[in-house]
Design an enzyme around this catalytic site. Sequence first.
Site, PDB file in Angstrom:
ATOM      1  N   ARG A   8      34.677  23.509  48.876  1.00  0.00           N
ATOM      2  CA  ARG A   8      35.183  24.888  48.747  1.00  0.00           C
ATOM      3  C   ARG A   8      34.985  25.289  47.287  1.00  0.00           C
ATOM      4  NH1 ARG A   8      41.332  27.366  49.344  1.00  0.00           N
ATOM      5  NH2 ARG A   8      40.721  29.503  48.846  1.00  0.00           N
ATOM      6  N   HIS A   9      34.591  26.537  47.067  1.00  0.00           N
ATOM      7  CA  HIS A   9      34.375  26.992  45.682  1.00  0.00           C
ATOM      8  C   HIS A   9      35.628  26.749  44.830  1.00  0.00           C
ATOM      9  CE1 HIS A   9      37.022  30.376  46.457  1.00  0.00           C
ATOM     10  NE2 HIS A   9      36.427  30.472  47.638  1.00  0.00           N
ATOM     11  N   GLU A  11      38.566  27.861  42.051  1.00  0.00           N
ATOM     12  CA  GLU A  11      39.468  29.024  42.090  1.00  0.00           C
ATOM     13  C   GLU A  11      38.712  30.293  41.693  1.00  0.00           C
ATOM     14  OE1 GLU A  11      43.760  29.539  40.196  1.00  0.00           O
ATOM     15  OE2 GLU A  11      42.172  30.189  38.813  1.00  0.00           O
ATOM     16  N   SER A  12      38.852  31.337  42.507  1.00  0.00           N
ATOM     17  CA  SER A  12      38.187  32.614  42.181  1.00  0.00           C
ATOM     18  C   SER A  12      39.180  33.515  41.445  1.00  0.00           C
ATOM     19  CB  SER A  12      37.711  33.307  43.465  1.00  0.00           C
ATOM     20  OG  SER A  12      38.832  33.862  44.142  1.00  0.00           O
ATOM     21  N   GLU A  13      38.637  34.629  40.914  1.00  0.00           N
ATOM     22  CA  GLU A  13      39.524  35.580  40.220  1.00  0.00           C
ATOM     23  C   GLU A  13      40.608  36.099  41.168  1.00  0.00           C
ATOM     24  OE1 GLU A  13      36.375  38.103  39.070  1.00  0.00           O
ATOM     25  OE2 GLU A  13      36.088  37.098  37.126  1.00  0.00           O
ATOM     26  N   ARG A  60      31.101  33.334  44.245  1.00  0.00           N
ATOM     27  CA  ARG A  60      32.046  32.251  43.907  1.00  0.00           C
ATOM     28  C   ARG A  60      31.570  30.914  44.468  1.00  0.00           C
ATOM     29  NH1 ARG A  60      34.364  35.736  47.664  1.00  0.00           N
ATOM     30  NH2 ARG A  60      35.622  34.945  49.396  1.00  0.00           N
ATOM     31  N   GLU A  87      32.776  33.632  53.662  1.00  0.00           N
ATOM     32  CA  GLU A  87      34.183  33.503  54.050  1.00  0.00           C
ATOM     33  C   GLU A  87      34.439  34.324  55.309  1.00  0.00           C
ATOM     34  OE1 GLU A  87      36.540  32.016  54.623  1.00  0.00           O
ATOM     35  OE2 GLU A  87      37.926  31.939  52.928  1.00  0.00           O
ATOM     36  N   ARG A  88      35.522  33.983  56.007  1.00  0.00           N
ATOM     37  CA  ARG A  88      35.970  34.828  57.115  1.00  0.00           C
ATOM     38  C   ARG A  88      36.187  36.239  56.576  1.00  0.00           C
ATOM     39  NH1 ARG A  88      41.351  35.812  60.009  1.00  0.00           N
ATOM     40  NH2 ARG A  88      42.469  34.686  58.378  1.00  0.00           N
ATOM     41  N   TYR A  90      38.112  39.332  55.970  1.00  0.00           N
ATOM     42  CA  TYR A  90      39.562  39.580  56.071  1.00  0.00           C
ATOM     43  C   TYR A  90      39.894  41.045  56.368  1.00  0.00           C
ATOM     44  CZ  TYR A  90      42.661  35.554  55.364  1.00  0.00           C
ATOM     45  OH  TYR A  90      43.431  34.425  55.550  1.00  0.00           O
ATOM     46  N   LYS A  98      48.695  38.654  48.689  1.00  0.00           N
ATOM     47  CA  LYS A  98      49.234  37.932  49.851  1.00  0.00           C
ATOM     48  C   LYS A  98      50.768  37.903  49.845  1.00  0.00           C
ATOM     49  CE  LYS A  98      44.962  35.338  50.232  1.00  0.00           C
ATOM     50  NZ  LYS A  98      44.174  34.114  50.180  1.00  0.00           N
ATOM     51  N   ARG A 115      46.243  32.174  59.465  1.00  0.00           N
ATOM     52  CA  ARG A 115      45.969  30.877  60.093  1.00  0.00           C
ATOM     53  C   ARG A 115      45.868  30.867  61.611  1.00  0.00           C
ATOM     54  NH1 ARG A 115      44.152  30.307  56.053  1.00  0.00           N
ATOM     55  NH2 ARG A 115      44.727  28.973  54.309  1.00  0.00           N
ATOM     56  N   HIS A 182      33.648  28.296  51.714  1.00  0.00           N
ATOM     57  CA  HIS A 182      34.949  28.951  51.532  1.00  0.00           C
ATOM     58  C   HIS A 182      36.042  28.314  52.394  1.00  0.00           C
ATOM     59  CE1 HIS A 182      32.786  32.284  49.573  1.00  0.00           C
ATOM     60  NE2 HIS A 182      31.813  31.856  50.363  1.00  0.00           N
TER      61      HIS A 182
HETATM   62  C1  DG2 Z   1      40.351  33.042  50.734  1.00  0.00           C
HETATM   63  C2  DG2 Z   1      41.047  32.237  51.771  1.00  0.00           C
HETATM   64  O1  DG2 Z   1      39.009  32.698  50.802  1.00  0.00           O
HETATM   65  O2  DG2 Z   1      42.277  32.709  51.958  1.00  0.00           O
HETATM   66  O3  DG2 Z   1      39.537  35.109  51.635  1.00  0.00           O
HETATM   67  O4  DG2 Z   1      41.436  35.157  50.567  1.00  0.00           O
HETATM   68  O5  DG2 Z   1      38.126  30.422  50.144  1.00  0.00           O
HETATM   69  O6  DG2 Z   1      36.799  32.442  49.705  1.00  0.00           O
HETATM   70  O7  DG2 Z   1      38.926  32.011  48.408  1.00  0.00           O
HETATM   71  P1  DG2 Z   1      38.172  31.870  49.706  1.00  0.00           P
HETATM   72  C3  DG2 Z   1      40.460  34.553  51.001  1.00  0.00           C
HETATM   73  P2  DG2 Z   1      43.361  32.107  52.962  1.00  0.00           P
HETATM   74  O8  DG2 Z   1      42.815  32.193  54.346  1.00  0.00           O
HETATM   75  O9  DG2 Z   1      43.667  30.699  52.514  1.00  0.00           O
HETATM   76  O10 DG2 Z   1      44.527  33.037  52.757  1.00  0.00           O
END
Ligand code: DG2
Length: 248
Positions: A8-9, A11-13, A60, A87-88, A90, A98, A115, A182
């Site tokens: 997993r990358h 920590e991002s900003e 990232r 990443e999924r 969102y 969050k 989740r 991710h």
């Molecule tokens: C995070 C994961 O993705 O968030 O999209 O906010 O790994 O790219 O930083 P990532 C995001 P959570 O599902 O753990 O809230």
Amino acid sequence: MKTLVLLRHGESEWNLENKFTGWTDVDLSTKGIEEAKNAGKLLKEKGYDFDIAYTSYLQRAIHTLQLALKEMGRENLPVVKTWKLNERHYGALQGLNKAETAKKYGEEQVQIWRRSFDIQPPALKPEDDRNPARQELYNEIDKADLPLTESLKDTIARVIPYYEQEILPKMNEKKRVIIAAHGNSLRALMMYFEGLTEEEITKVNIPTGVPLVYEFDDQGKMSKKFYLGDAAEIEAKMKAVASQGKAK
Ligand code: DG2
């Protein structure tokens, strides 16, 4: 035996600011850069090497991979970038904090959005500039394939076919593979490799910037899985990810 490393990358900003990120293309934080370099150092120290790397379209993950490979002295490794490892998505949660979202909608709702297996967050409106179909980065991609929101189930539906069609054949050719992606695109792979149930996967939180090694036997069955690094530190990082959805 085949070995696959997931990363997993760092920590991002927006991990730092505790914001839902998804397909928002934010870069690594200063800490994330260090985590990525440390991942590379650790991989080298433990004797890992690769023939090919896969990552997403998001910087990232790309930068994490580049920084880790540089530490390994393997900057020239072939790298395949694919939106399928993004990443999924969102949805309309992207950009929201969050903890504030948990205060507003309740921790339980945030936990469902973060989740649950098949519940999608509210979708982006098609006319939203954040719609990937309106972004240059995804110009080459069939617009019908690009999401406005995704559940983990939707993410699995793009990640796993890609893994089976593109990555697994390389592993079968004895190529050593690393995937830098991710939290949720890697949870999709973990669920698949480990045969986790929809309930079990809700409890999985992947730490940033820590190499996760999978070993598979000759029949392709997972035989071993372990993170590289200090166990207590990794545990603390996983807990920190899990508690990002607390109202605080
Ligand atoms: C995070 C994961 O993705 O968030 O999209 O906010 O790994 O790219 O930083 P990532 C995001 P959570 O599902 O753990 O809230």
